[in-house]
Write a protein that holds these residues in place. Structure first.
Motif, PDB file in Angstrom:
ATOM      1  N   ARG B  54       2.238   7.044  30.289  1.00 58.87           N
ATOM      2  CA  ARG B  54       2.049   8.493  30.237  1.00 58.87           C
ATOM      3  C   ARG B  54       0.712   8.897  29.620  1.00 58.87           C
ATOM      4  O   ARG B  54       0.338  10.062  29.681  1.00 58.87           O
ATOM      5  CB  ARG B  54       3.206   9.151  29.483  1.00 58.87           C
ATOM      6  CG  ARG B  54       4.537   9.006  30.227  1.00 58.87           C
ATOM      7  CD  ARG B  54       5.712   9.335  29.336  1.00 58.87           C
ATOM      8  NE  ARG B  54       5.805  10.763  29.121  1.00 58.87           N
ATOM      9  CZ  ARG B  54       6.580  11.571  29.825  1.00 58.87           C
ATOM     10  NH1 ARG B  54       7.318  11.081  30.798  1.00 58.87           N
ATOM     11  NH2 ARG B  54       6.619  12.841  29.589  1.00 58.87           N
ATOM     12  N   ASN B  57      -2.062   9.721  32.645  1.00 61.01           N
ATOM     13  CA  ASN B  57      -2.288  11.045  33.237  1.00 61.01           C
ATOM     14  C   ASN B  57      -2.056  12.141  32.189  1.00 61.01           C
ATOM     15  O   ASN B  57      -1.800  13.283  32.508  1.00 61.01           O
ATOM     16  CB  ASN B  57      -1.422  11.284  34.474  1.00 61.01           C
ATOM     17  CG  ASN B  57       0.044  11.340  34.167  1.00 61.01           C
ATOM     18  OD1 ASN B  57       0.489  10.930  33.094  1.00 61.01           O
ATOM     19  ND2 ASN B  57       0.821  11.874  35.100  1.00 61.01           N
ATOM     20  N   MET B  59       0.347  12.918  30.261  1.00 65.61           N
ATOM     21  CA  MET B  59       1.620  13.614  30.164  1.00 65.61           C
ATOM     22  C   MET B  59       2.045  13.719  28.702  1.00 65.61           C
ATOM     23  O   MET B  59       2.850  14.566  28.334  1.00 65.61           O
ATOM     24  CB  MET B  59       2.714  12.895  30.967  1.00 65.61           C
ATOM     25  CG  MET B  59       2.666  13.119  32.461  1.00 65.61           C
ATOM     26  SD  MET B  59       2.612  14.834  32.967  1.00 65.61           S
ATOM     27  CE  MET B  59       4.342  15.193  33.163  1.00 65.61           C
ATOM     28  N   LEU B  62       2.082  16.925  26.436  1.00 58.23           N
ATOM     29  CA  LEU B  62       3.171  17.905  26.372  1.00 58.23           C
ATOM     30  C   LEU B  62       3.953  17.793  25.071  1.00 58.23           C
ATOM     31  O   LEU B  62       4.687  18.690  24.702  1.00 58.23           O
ATOM     32  CB  LEU B  62       4.141  17.711  27.546  1.00 58.23           C
ATOM     33  CG  LEU B  62       3.532  17.837  28.937  1.00 58.23           C
ATOM     34  CD1 LEU B  62       4.553  17.545  30.004  1.00 58.23           C
ATOM     35  CD2 LEU B  62       2.963  19.229  29.118  1.00 58.23           C
ATOM     36  N   ASP B  85     -10.420  18.490  32.677  1.00 58.84           N
ATOM     37  CA  ASP B  85      -9.342  19.396  33.022  1.00 58.84           C
ATOM     38  C   ASP B  85      -8.078  18.574  33.296  1.00 58.84           C
ATOM     39  O   ASP B  85      -8.018  17.811  34.251  1.00 58.84           O
ATOM     40  CB  ASP B  85      -9.746  20.187  34.267  1.00 58.84           C
ATOM     41  CG  ASP B  85      -8.726  21.237  34.621  1.00 58.84           C
ATOM     42  OD1 ASP B  85      -7.597  21.161  34.100  1.00 58.84           O
ATOM     43  OD2 ASP B  85      -9.062  22.122  35.414  1.00 58.84           O
ATOM     44  N   VAL B  87      -5.230  19.391  34.327  1.00 60.44           N
ATOM     45  CA  VAL B  87      -4.587  19.723  35.590  1.00 60.44           C
ATOM     46  C   VAL B  87      -5.250  18.954  36.736  1.00 60.44           C
ATOM     47  O   VAL B  87      -4.586  18.381  37.598  1.00 60.44           O
ATOM     48  CB  VAL B  87      -4.664  21.248  35.798  1.00 60.44           C
ATOM     49  CG1 VAL B  87      -4.307  21.605  37.212  1.00 60.44           C
ATOM     50  CG2 VAL B  87      -3.752  21.949  34.805  1.00 60.44           C
ATOM     51  N   ASP B  88      -6.593  18.915  36.683  1.00 59.98           N
ATOM     52  CA  ASP B  88      -7.334  18.208  37.713  1.00 59.98           C
ATOM     53  C   ASP B  88      -7.035  16.713  37.641  1.00 59.98           C
ATOM     54  O   ASP B  88      -6.870  16.043  38.662  1.00 59.98           O
ATOM     55  CB  ASP B  88      -8.831  18.485  37.493  1.00 59.98           C
ATOM     56  CG  ASP B  88      -9.636  18.086  38.701  1.00 59.98           C
ATOM     57  OD1 ASP B  88      -9.068  18.100  39.808  1.00 59.98           O
ATOM     58  OD2 ASP B  88     -10.814  17.741  38.531  1.00 59.98           O
ATOM     59  N   ARG B  90      -4.309  15.237  36.643  1.00 62.50           N
ATOM     60  CA  ARG B  90      -2.974  14.912  37.154  1.00 62.50           C
ATOM     61  C   ARG B  90      -2.926  14.989  38.668  1.00 62.50           C
ATOM     62  O   ARG B  90      -2.042  14.407  39.296  1.00 62.50           O
ATOM     63  CB  ARG B  90      -1.940  15.844  36.529  1.00 62.50           C
ATOM     64  CG  ARG B  90      -1.779  15.558  35.045  1.00 62.50           C
ATOM     65  CD  ARG B  90      -0.667  16.381  34.445  1.00 62.50           C
ATOM     66  NE  ARG B  90      -0.678  16.225  32.998  1.00 62.50           N
ATOM     67  CZ  ARG B  90      -0.499  17.224  32.144  1.00 62.50           C
ATOM     68  NH1 ARG B  90      -0.266  18.448  32.609  1.00 62.50           N
ATOM     69  NH2 ARG B  90      -0.516  17.011  30.860  1.00 62.50           N
ATOM     70  N   LYS B  91      -3.855  15.734  39.233  1.00 63.44           N
ATOM     71  CA  LYS B  91      -3.963  15.760  40.683  1.00 63.44           C
ATOM     72  C   LYS B  91      -4.438  14.399  41.173  1.00 63.44           C
ATOM     73  O   LYS B  91      -4.031  13.920  42.223  1.00 63.44           O
ATOM     74  CB  LYS B  91      -4.989  16.834  41.062  1.00 63.44           C
ATOM     75  CG  LYS B  91      -4.669  17.572  42.321  1.00 63.44           C
ATOM     76  CD  LYS B  91      -5.628  18.753  42.448  1.00 63.44           C
ATOM     77  CE  LYS B  91      -6.504  18.596  43.675  1.00 63.44           C
ATOM     78  NZ  LYS B  91      -7.560  19.615  43.707  1.00 63.44           N
ATOM     79  N   MET B  95       2.463  10.878  39.434  1.00 65.85           N
ATOM     80  CA  MET B  95       3.476  10.163  38.660  1.00 65.85           C
ATOM     81  C   MET B  95       4.848  10.326  39.303  1.00 65.85           C
ATOM     82  O   MET B  95       5.212  11.406  39.747  1.00 65.85           O
ATOM     83  CB  MET B  95       3.499  10.708  37.238  1.00 65.85           C
ATOM     84  CG  MET B  95       4.451   9.973  36.325  1.00 65.85           C
ATOM     85  SD  MET B  95       4.093  10.392  34.608  1.00 65.85           S
ATOM     86  CE  MET B  95       4.639   8.913  33.802  1.00 65.85           C
ATOM     87  N   ILE B 117      -0.145  24.746  45.960  1.00 69.34           N
ATOM     88  CA  ILE B 117      -0.741  25.068  44.663  1.00 69.34           C
ATOM     89  C   ILE B 117      -2.228  24.781  44.654  1.00 69.34           C
ATOM     90  O   ILE B 117      -3.024  25.520  44.077  1.00 69.34           O
ATOM     91  CB  ILE B 117      -0.038  24.222  43.572  1.00 69.34           C
ATOM     92  CG1 ILE B 117       1.315  24.815  43.328  1.00 69.34           C
ATOM     93  CG2 ILE B 117      -0.886  24.099  42.337  1.00 69.34           C
ATOM     94  CD1 ILE B 117       1.692  24.936  41.920  1.00 69.34           C
ATOM     95  N   HIS B 118      -2.609  23.704  45.342  1.00 72.56           N
ATOM     96  CA  HIS B 118      -4.014  23.350  45.331  1.00 72.56           C
ATOM     97  C   HIS B 118      -4.770  24.015  46.454  1.00 72.56           C
ATOM     98  O   HIS B 118      -5.887  23.611  46.787  1.00 72.56           O
ATOM     99  CB  HIS B 118      -4.161  21.829  45.374  1.00 72.56           C
ATOM    100  CG  HIS B 118      -3.492  21.158  44.202  1.00 72.56           C
ATOM    101  ND1 HIS B 118      -3.749  21.546  42.907  1.00 72.56           N
ATOM    102  CD2 HIS B 118      -2.557  20.184  44.125  1.00 72.56           C
ATOM    103  CE1 HIS B 118      -3.015  20.809  42.079  1.00 72.56           C
ATOM    104  NE2 HIS B 118      -2.270  19.996  42.797  1.00 72.56           N
ATOM    105  N   ARG B 165       6.207  13.666  47.700  1.00 68.61           N
ATOM    106  CA  ARG B 165       5.672  14.861  47.057  1.00 68.61           C
ATOM    107  C   ARG B 165       4.368  14.528  46.324  1.00 68.61           C
ATOM    108  O   ARG B 165       3.404  15.287  46.351  1.00 68.61           O
ATOM    109  CB  ARG B 165       6.726  15.370  46.073  1.00 68.61           C
ATOM    110  CG  ARG B 165       6.422  16.681  45.437  1.00 68.61           C
ATOM    111  CD  ARG B 165       7.595  17.135  44.608  1.00 68.61           C
ATOM    112  NE  ARG B 165       7.738  16.318  43.394  1.00 68.61           N
ATOM    113  CZ  ARG B 165       8.728  16.481  42.517  1.00 68.61           C
ATOM    114  NH1 ARG B 165       9.666  17.400  42.725  1.00 68.61           N
ATOM    115  NH2 ARG B 165       8.809  15.728  41.448  1.00 68.61           N
ATOM    116  N   THR B 166       4.370  13.335  45.694  1.00 66.41           N
ATOM    117  CA  THR B 166       3.163  12.906  44.995  1.00 66.41           C
ATOM    118  C   THR B 166       2.048  12.584  45.995  1.00 66.41           C
ATOM    119  O   THR B 166       0.893  12.947  45.792  1.00 66.41           O
ATOM    120  CB  THR B 166       3.482  11.664  44.143  1.00 66.41           C
ATOM    121  OG1 THR B 166       4.570  11.977  43.292  1.00 66.41           O
ATOM    122  CG2 THR B 166       2.290  11.245  43.319  1.00 66.41           C
ATOM    123  N   VAL B 169      -0.303  15.301  47.460  1.00 66.45           N
ATOM    124  CA  VAL B 169      -1.424  15.798  46.665  1.00 66.45           C
ATOM    125  C   VAL B 169      -2.650  14.892  46.833  1.00 66.45           C
ATOM    126  O   VAL B 169      -3.737  15.216  46.396  1.00 66.45           O
ATOM    127  CB  VAL B 169      -0.990  15.907  45.184  1.00 66.45           C
ATOM    128  CG1 VAL B 169      -2.102  16.426  44.301  1.00 66.45           C
ATOM    129  CG2 VAL B 169       0.211  16.829  45.057  1.00 66.45           C
TER     130      VAL B 169
END
Lengths: 295, 256, 285
Positions: B54, B57, B59, B62, B85, B87-88, B90-91, B95, B117-118, B165-166, B169
């Motif tokens: 973790r 990326n 994580m 958090l 960034d 957010v960038d 994690r793109k 995970m 979202i992107h 889903r991963t 992206v």
């Protein structure tokens, strides 16, 4: 059977009887409320009660038209919901998703204070402080308007909306939020595209219970809405006095002879009020239970 | 420690330390992770392998009490510097989690979530979703019911949906955090096949508590114990001739 | 695109903060006005004296006493009933139609407007049972009103008692009821107390139900039996503020009454919250 077992059985039966007390209470409530209400219709036609646009209980012959009262309740409630729903949901999101734990542990009891303040104190505040402000700001003849009632009711509905929405939002599994963040979405995108939609059932229940709270509130509206029984226009009706179902019951019950038509008419209004909140409650609980998370 | 990989290096970690409050959970980890291969992290529970994963990326950001020191570079770019960034990041570094965590929406919307979202174009999304589901080896099973709720799928299908889903992206690296621990053997083998397929295009890092799984699918293996990286090498070497006593004890099942 | 998402996030979070701030502001403004205007009216005589000169002077003693009677009366009925009902629901009830009906009834009672309870009390206790407008009619009405609060709080308290306690006791050959009485109830008492205290606040503040079941505009002396009418704080405030003999001149008395009422209710809530948090932190250990 041994003595011990008989005793256990006896206690169990006693507990069962107490367990049903809520059902018995609700049952009796329906019976007594409806019985007195229905008596009105021996002398007064149901159709007039439901459709007449005037409430003149002391005229001769008296007119018991539900509509002005029902619409009065609706306009005040609609006004309240229009500002307390966005505000309440926003605060719930802030408390459960953004504020650090120490701040939320202060914010939660602060909103609970609102739930604790007696409605007559809200009414008093609305009457003495808010109504003059409304009158001066809008330059209208009286500050005791539907709007004043809406503002006070909105504030009173906030704790219900906040605490139930907050519950729903924080019960969205952390794994789902992490899933969204791991795809590179921002915290806000995660909140409004994943977390809030996932909590939507709980949030809708919160809104419905907030509506139920507002529509059933008596003392506050009675003290701040001016109580004139005319059908309100929309939106102009917001800036004029209105009279709700609840206020009518509380205001007039003291002056009517028991057993008169007017007495029964107030019970009929009470029955309508009860049925309305009953339906709202059933819907709210249905919605809430419907999409529970089992992840 | 190997660092001349056939496909080059994807992730470089130097002297990474991590604390949860007072608890020093990772000690001075340094490791290079190769491109387009599967790297497995193994070790007994509580050894820090998931925590370390973790970090890759961020994580762990958090968790408020969590603090890190040291450097992590992905494709030559440091990820723990101020200007990065998250957010960038994690793109770029996707995970897949221990338990399948599809969003409570339709299958289609789950896969389309990331691209939307992107800012992907509306007319491109259908294609992205189809490609991702195909790459996730799920297309054949769901192509006729893309609009049904994702939560209606079986556990194994849900996990492949999360992988798709991963993929939608288009990350460079995919982190798998014990992706099969909640699945039955058949679903597990499907996911393993999928991972082997994915390494052609992606760098894969997988945490697993299942040594056979590590042996089956990984090219490189790292062994963690109590917050230390004990040994890292080619998988055959780790399993057949471990250099460290602790690694051997773990591999042969003497503890863990 | 990307800076856009970031910007949106900034704006959204700012709005959320403002909304939360507004909610807090409401609380502070209401408390401020009542406390600021009320505290100067309050002294010992205000609490211990009868109202004088057509309620334009003097104290609110009978209203305080009336509210106390209502609290005692309604709790005496609702507390045992509510706790027993909660014990049945958590310890004995099997999922099924009866339990569903009970749960539904509790939810609906909780959401029924208080003025409807007032109507019910009027029809059943005042009229049908012939208690007349009185302390007993009002107490029974309020008892029904707080029943759901007490049941819910007690249920929650019972559910936090670990299953292991029950099993340990049952495994020793102790009967179910004895287990509940000796093991479960003692562990659940603090939670139940919280519920009880919260409903005291509710009883003290409710106006509409007592308006219809026996609250009096003014009484020259304290009630002498449970069948007497009574004065109560919330109704007294309503009367003074809307239909007193000299509304403008008695503003200080109104603020004072509001402050006393608010203090009682908030203190009661504060006690309940601290009992709850004390108990929760103890359970965690």
């Amino acid at each position: 059977m041994s003595g011990k077992n008989i005793r256990e059985k006896g206690i169990q039966s006693l507990l069962f009887l107490s367990g049903t007390v809520a059902v018995v209470a609700l049952f009796l409530l329906c019976i007594f409320l409806f019985r007195e209400g229905i008596l009105l219709f021996e002398d007064y036609p149901v159709s007039s009660f439901l459709t007449n646009t005037k409430w003149f209980p002391t005229a001769s012959p008296p007119i018991f038209g539900l509509l002005p009262l029902l619409l009065g309740s609706l306009i005040v409630t609609a006004g309240a919901i229009m500002f307390s729903v966005p505000l309440g949901i926003a605060a719930a999101i802030y408390i459960s998703e953004l504020a650090n734990p120490r701040i939320s542990s202060i914010l939660k009891p602060v909103t609970e204070i609102l739930a604790g303040i007696p409605s007559v104190v809200f009414g008093f505040f609305g009457l003495v402080i808010l109504a003059p402000v409304v009158q001066r700001t809008l330059e209208i003849p009286t500050g005791q308007t539907a709007l004043t009632g809406s503002i006070m009711l909105g504030i009173m509905a906030l704790p219900t909306i906040i605490s139930i929405s907050e519950d729903a939002i924080s019960s969205v599994p952390r794994s789902i939020k992490e899933g969204s963040l791991a795809l590179g979405s921002t915290k806000w995108q995660t909140i409004y595209r994943v977390t809030v939609p996932a909590a939507l059932s709980g949030i809708s229940a919160a809104v419905m219970l907030g509506i139920g709270r507002a529509i059933g509130e008596t003392m506050t509206v009675m003290m701040v809405t001016g109580n004139s029984a005319v059908i309100p226009g929309f939106p102009s009706g917001l800036f004029a006095p209105v009279r709700t179902m609840t206020a009518t019951i509380a205001l007039e019950m003291g002056e009517v002879p028991q057993g008169s038509d007017h007495f029964h008419a107030l019970f009929a209004v009470g029955s309508v009020l009860f049925i309305t909140t009953f339906i709202i409650n059933i819907l709210a609980n249905y919605v809430k239970r419907r999409y529970r998370f089992n992840l | 420690m190997p660092d001349n990989f056939a496909n080059g290096t994807e992730i470089e970690v130097t002297n990474l330390n991590l604390w949860y409050g007072e608890n020093h959970a990772l000690h001075d980890i340094s490791i290079n992770i190769p491109k387009n291969s599967v790297t497995a992290f193994i070790g007994p529970s509580g050894c820090g392998k998931s925590t370390f994963l973790r970090c890759l990326n961020r994580m762990n950001d958090l968790i408020t009490s969590c603090r890190t020191e040291g450097n992590v570079g992905i494709n030559g770019q440091a990820i723990y510097t101020k200007d990065v960034d998250v957010v960038d990041l994690r793109k770029r570094v996707g995970m897949v989690f221990q338990k399948p965590n599809p969003f409570p929406m339709s299958i289609y919307d789950n896969v389309a979530y990331g691209p939307r979202i992107h800012g992907a174009k509306k007319n491109a999304i259908d294609g992205i979703v189809e490609d991702a589901l195909k790459a996730g080896a799920l297309w054949g099973e769901v192509s006729d019911r893309l609009n049904s709720p994702a939560l209606d799928l079986s556990g194994g299908q849900q996990q492949r949906l999360c992988i798709a889903r991963t993929l939608a992206v288009k990350p460079e690296v995919i982190l798998f955090d014990e992706p099969c621990s909640a699945l039955d053997p058949i679903s597990t083998s499907k996911i393993e096949d999928l991972i082997l397929e994915l390494k052609k295009n992606y760098t894969i890092v997988i945490v697993t508590h299942n040594m056979q799984q590590a042996a089956r699918i990984s090219d490189y293996t790292a062994f963690f114990l109590l917050g230390d990286l004990i040994e890292f090498g080619k998988t055959e070497q780790i399993f057949e001739s471990p250099k460290e006593k602790a690694t051997e004890d773990y591999i042969t099942g003497r503890f863990g | 695109m990307f800076s856009n998402a970031k910007l949106n996030e900034k704006i959204a979070f700012a709005l959320l903060k403002v909304a939360t701030g507004l909610v807090v502001a409401f609380v502070l403004v209401i408390l401020y006005y009542i406390i600021y205007n009320g505290y100067s009216a309050i002294n010992l005589e205000f609490i211990t004296d009868m109202p004088r000169n057509r309620m334009t002077e003097g104290g609110i003693y009978p209203a305080i006493m009336g509210t106390t009677y209502l609290i005692i009366g309604s709790m005496a009925v609702a507390l045992p009933l509510g706790i027993l009902s909660a014990i049945y629901l958590t310890e004995y009830a099997q999922p099924g139609r009866t339990t569903w009906a009970i749960e539904m009834a509790i939810n609906n009672l909780a959401g029924t407007p208080s003025v409807v309870f007032g109507l019910f009390g009027l029809a059943m206790f005042v009229k049908y049972l012939g208690f007349g407008p009185s302390i007993i009619s009002a107490s029974l009405t309020l008892a029904l009103l707080i029943l759901p609060v007490i049941i819910r709080a007690s249920q929650e308290a019972l559910l936090t008692v670990p299953k292991e306690y029950r099993e340990a006791s049952l495994a020793l050959g102790v009967t179910k009821w004895e287990t509940i009485r000796r093991v479960v109830l003692p562990a659940a008492i603090p939670g139940m107390v919280t519920g009880a205290i919260l409903s005291i606040g509710r009883v003290a503040g409710e106006t509409a139900p007592i308006l219809l079941t026996g609250a009096a505009y003014f009484l020259p002396r304290l009630p002498d039996s449970v069948y007497s009418q009574f004065m109560a704080l919330p109704y007294h405030l309503y009367v003074l503020a809307t239909s007193g003999t000299n509304i403008a001149q008695t503003r200080p008395i109104q603020y004072g009454t509001a402050l006393i009422l608010l203090t009682i209710v908030l203190c009661v809530n504060l006690v309940a919250v601290s009992v709850r948090s004390h108990y929760r932190s103890k359970m965690r250990r």
